[in-house]
Design a protein around this motif. Sequence first.
Motif, short mmCIF file in Angstrom:
data_model
loop_
_atom_site.label_atom_id
_atom_site.label_comp_id
_atom_site.label_asym_id
_atom_site.label_seq_id
_atom_site.Cartn_x
_atom_site.Cartn_y
_atom_site.Cartn_z
N LEU A 6 -54.97 18.63 -8.66
CA LEU A 6 -54.55 19.69 -7.74
C LEU A 6 -55.03 21.05 -8.24
CD1 LEU A 6 -53.05 20.40 -5.14
CD2 LEU A 6 -50.96 20.59 -6.50
N ARG A 7 -54.98 21.26 -9.53
CA ARG A 7 -55.48 22.53 -10.10
C ARG A 7 -56.99 22.67 -9.83
NH1 ARG A 7 -52.06 25.18 -13.63
NH2 ARG A 7 -50.19 24.04 -14.21
N LYS A 8 -57.74 21.57 -9.97
CA LYS A 8 -59.18 21.62 -9.68
C LYS A 8 -59.43 21.91 -8.21
CE LYS A 8 -60.41 18.41 -13.38
NZ LYS A 8 -60.83 17.03 -13.67
N ILE A 9 -58.60 21.37 -7.34
CA ILE A 9 -58.72 21.64 -5.90
C ILE A 9 -58.50 23.13 -5.65
CG2 ILE A 9 -57.62 21.24 -3.65
CD1 ILE A 9 -57.06 18.33 -4.70
N THR A 12 -56.95 28.03 -0.87
CA THR A 12 -55.91 29.06 -0.85
C THR A 12 -54.52 28.45 -0.97
OG1 THR A 12 -57.31 30.49 0.48
CG2 THR A 12 -54.96 31.01 0.45
N GLN A 13 -54.26 27.41 -0.18
CA GLN A 13 -52.93 26.79 -0.23
C GLN A 13 -52.68 26.15 -1.59
OE1 GLN A 13 -53.73 24.61 3.49
NE2 GLN A 13 -51.65 25.21 4.06
N ALA A 14 -53.68 25.48 -2.13
CA ALA A 14 -53.51 24.84 -3.43
C ALA A 14 -53.35 25.89 -4.53
CB ALA A 14 -54.69 23.92 -3.73
N ALA A 15 -54.09 26.99 -4.43
CA ALA A 15 -53.98 28.05 -5.44
C ALA A 15 -52.58 28.64 -5.46
CB ALA A 15 -55.02 29.13 -5.17
N ASN A 16 -51.93 28.70 -4.30
CA ASN A 16 -50.56 29.21 -4.25
C ASN A 16 -49.57 28.32 -4.98
OD1 ASN A 16 -51.36 31.44 -2.75
ND2 ASN A 16 -50.95 30.44 -0.79
N LEU A 17 -49.95 27.08 -5.24
CA LEU A 17 -49.08 26.13 -5.94
C LEU A 17 -49.19 26.23 -7.46
CD1 LEU A 17 -49.74 22.97 -3.76
CD2 LEU A 17 -47.80 24.54 -3.60
N VAL A 18 -50.25 26.84 -7.95
CA VAL A 18 -50.51 26.87 -9.39
C VAL A 18 -49.35 27.51 -10.18
CG1 VAL A 18 -52.05 27.77 -11.19
CG2 VAL A 18 -53.00 26.65 -9.17
N ALA A 45 -46.28 20.61 3.61
CA ALA A 45 -46.88 21.45 4.66
C ALA A 45 -48.41 21.32 4.64
CB ALA A 45 -46.45 22.91 4.48
N ILE A 46 -48.99 21.29 3.47
CA ILE A 46 -50.45 21.13 3.35
C ILE A 46 -50.86 19.78 3.94
CG2 ILE A 46 -52.39 20.84 1.75
CD1 ILE A 46 -50.91 22.82 -0.14
N ALA A 47 -50.15 18.73 3.54
CA ALA A 47 -50.49 17.39 4.02
C ALA A 47 -50.35 17.31 5.54
CB ALA A 47 -49.61 16.35 3.34
N LYS A 48 -49.29 17.88 6.07
CA LYS A 48 -49.07 17.85 7.52
C LYS A 48 -50.18 18.59 8.26
CE LYS A 48 -45.64 18.87 11.05
NZ LYS A 48 -44.31 19.40 11.33
N LYS A 49 -50.56 19.73 7.74
CA LYS A 49 -51.59 20.55 8.39
C LYS A 49 -52.95 19.85 8.40
CE LYS A 49 -53.86 25.05 8.11
NZ LYS A 49 -53.91 26.34 7.42
#
Length: 191
Positions: free
Chosen positions: A76-79, A88-94, A171-175
């Motif tokens: 996920l960090r690599k994504i 952008t969405q993944a970066a918000n999770l870091v 939310a990411i998966a749903k989108k």
Amino acid sequence: MQVDQNTDQNQPQSDRRTLIASARKDAHAFRGAFLDKFARLERSLGPVLVVAASMPEYAGVASKLPHLLGQKTATLRKIAEAEGPLKTQAANLVPQLDGLSKFEDMRNFMAHGVLEVAWTEHDEVLYVFRMLKLAKGQTEPVELLKSRDEARVIGADLGKIINALTRDLDAIAKKHSAKVTAMPAATKPTR
């Protein structure tokens, strides 16, 4: 510290047994809830990794679906670092993933440690997790001690992080799940 017995020897034996049983029940409930939070995280991580693996932009970072939680969060960090629709969405999770790092050693004890309850000289309940650590061909006994009050705070803190992560991952998966045209091939874990 006395393990599995109350320090007040003047209490009737049945009262001591009740206190021990209650403390053990609380300790196991803490452990179960702690591990369940990580299971919920893994359940929410899976669909996001599948979505990423199905996108050509992430072929270099998410082409294989990892099996261990550490591998999943690393992916996920690599994504989050790669250019693509999830960046952008993944970066918000870091930052939330960073918050999990303080629970990693504890997660190991929760999953693999033998649980005991103990009391301090002031009758504070302690949860004691013991296990053997293998290092350089040698085993070393290690333990983690947490008071009942510390366990409550840990559970609440971890819950906030996991709840935020699972909400955002879901939310990411749903989108993006409608964009999955083919499921990536499952890979066998490497040893």
